[in-house]
Motif scaffolding. Structure first.
Motif: not given
Length: 419
Positions: A9-27, A59-65
């Motif tokens: 949930s923390q990782a998802q909340d972080w990604w939602n915050l990044m999306r609000q900052k117009n993030a489109t790429k995740l590495y 495992l890290a790539q699975q989280v990103a996906n």
């Protein structure tokens, strides 16, 4: 040292915050052995990062996906990620099911990477340039028509443009099925009707067929190391593709039978090919030079890199034969060997390539050959004739030698009855 790992949930909340900052790429990046996520916007501006506390890249790539896919988003980038995840599940099912012990699983994985490259390098840049933020816009006739026109301009080669368009349509049809067939209409089908013929069948590079004297120069050249020599000998003499000979292991060689196994043949199948004495002598010498890497399960040659090796092919074809062009890789050597042996004796070309030679049929069936005595004899005899003069070192000397009539090999003089 204990490293805190964020919850899902923390990782998802972080990604939602990044999306609000117009993030489109995740590495996924490594920082002192610990993997973290970094988010970037379309204009390559860093939006933020999150430490995962993981030391395993998979495992890290699975989280990103999972983050990129779980977001409820109809943008082309999100749908492409969802489609690739769907294809990845198919690959895993193939590798874990009844095809696990065959090369079909590897073939599907290679196909997935090809589809990913096509969509990421062509479809998504087109969407960004056109400011397409919703996948539904791609189902509009004028948009899909503009995409086809873009492929014609940017990728004028028939096979490449057709393949990119085929992968794009496969993704669009998959998304349409997942939404209950509500996007693809008759107008859409009419707008793309006959799209394969739009690209034509023009080839970017002209096929190269080496002459006997040019093949002689390749066989006589002093290569800097055994790996580069094998890159020329295996396609030319054994008829192997690049992706076939980089997977060869010592256990695949059968000296007593004069053949070798090709476990990773094109199309996900396996086959056998010739193994003449000239190759046996060469690889035996390679094996004796080594102190390690000689076990049956070891690869014959390692440290292959496709982009670097393509440059090596071009460099040495320029040095040896003064030939330029993009068709100077292993396929050109493979094709030249087939052309040479077909003029020597009808029927041997099928064995050289491993499949039937037919220009009117696109499907090529692999031939289950076990006896390669005739084709092994040809290459052993041809090689013995080629190396009769002293080995010539240097590009200019080789070119001059190849132009001398007395050094030109006449393959019709090879007599199968002579010893």
């Amino acid at each position: 040292m204990h490293i805190a790992c964020p919850s899902t949930s923390q990782a998802q909340d972080w990604w939602n915050l990044m999306r609000q900052k117009n993030a489109t790429k995740l590495y996924v990046v490594a920082d002192h052995g610990i993997y973290r996520l970094r988010a970037f916007s379309t204009d390559r501006k860093k939006c933020g990062e999150l430490s995962l506390g993981l030391r395993n890249r998979k495992l890290a790539q699975q989280v990103a996906n999972s983050l990129a896919i779980e977001v409820d988003d109809d943008s082309p980038a999100a749908i492409v990620n969802s489609y690739l995840n769907h294809k990845l599940m198919q690959v895993k099912a193939c590798s874990q099911g009844k095809y696990a012990q065959t090369s079909l699983a590897t073939s599907k994985e290679h196909s997935l990477s090809t589809v990913k490259s096509r969509l990421n390098n062509h479809l998504l840049p087109f969407c960004r340039k056109r400011h397409i933020t919703n996948i539904k816009d791609l189902y509009r006739c004028e948009i899909i028509g503009a995409y086809i026109d873009t492929l014609i301009v940017d990728e004028p080669i028939g096979d490449t443009a057709r393949s990119i368009m085929a992968s794009t349509l496969a993704m669009l049809r998959w998304y349409d099925r997942s939404k209950g067939h509500i996007f693809i209409s008759n107008n859409f089908n009419d707008s793309i009707k006959g799209w394969p013929s739009t690209f034509g069948y023009r080839r970017k590079r002209e096929k190269i067929f080496l002459k006997p004297n040019q093949i002689q120069a390749i066989l006589r050249y002093e290569y800097p190391n055994d790996r580069i020599k094998a890159m020329f000998y295996l396609p030319l003499i054994c008829g192997l593709r690049y992706n076939e000979f980089i997977h060869l292991r010592w256990r695949d060689l059968h000296t007593e039978n004069g053949n070798m196994d090709v476990p990773f043949a094109k199309g996900g199948s396996d086959r056998k090919t010739q193994y003449p004495k000239v190759m046996q002598t060469f690889l035996d010498r390679v094996r004796k030079k080594r102190s390690t890497g000689n076990l049956p399960g070891d690869y014959i040659f390692e440290d292959y890199n496709k982009h670097r090796d393509l440059a090596i092919y071009k460099t040495f074809m320029k040095k040896i034969l003064n030939i330029d062009g993009n068709d100077t890789a292993s396929n050109g050597l493979r094709r030249s060997g087939c052309n040479l042996i077909s003029k020597y004796q009808l029927g041997l070309a099928d064995k050289q390539l491993g499949h039937s030679v037919c220009t009117k049929v696109t499907h090529k069936c692999y031939i289950d050959n076990e006896d390669f005595e005739d084709i092994n004899y040809f290459w052993d005899t041809f090689y013995a004739i080629c190396i009769k003069p002293d080995t010539v070192v240097g590009a200019e000397s080789v070119r001059l030698m190849a132009m001398q009539p007395e050094n030109v090999i006449d393959y019709f003089k090879l007599d199968t009855k002579a010893v």
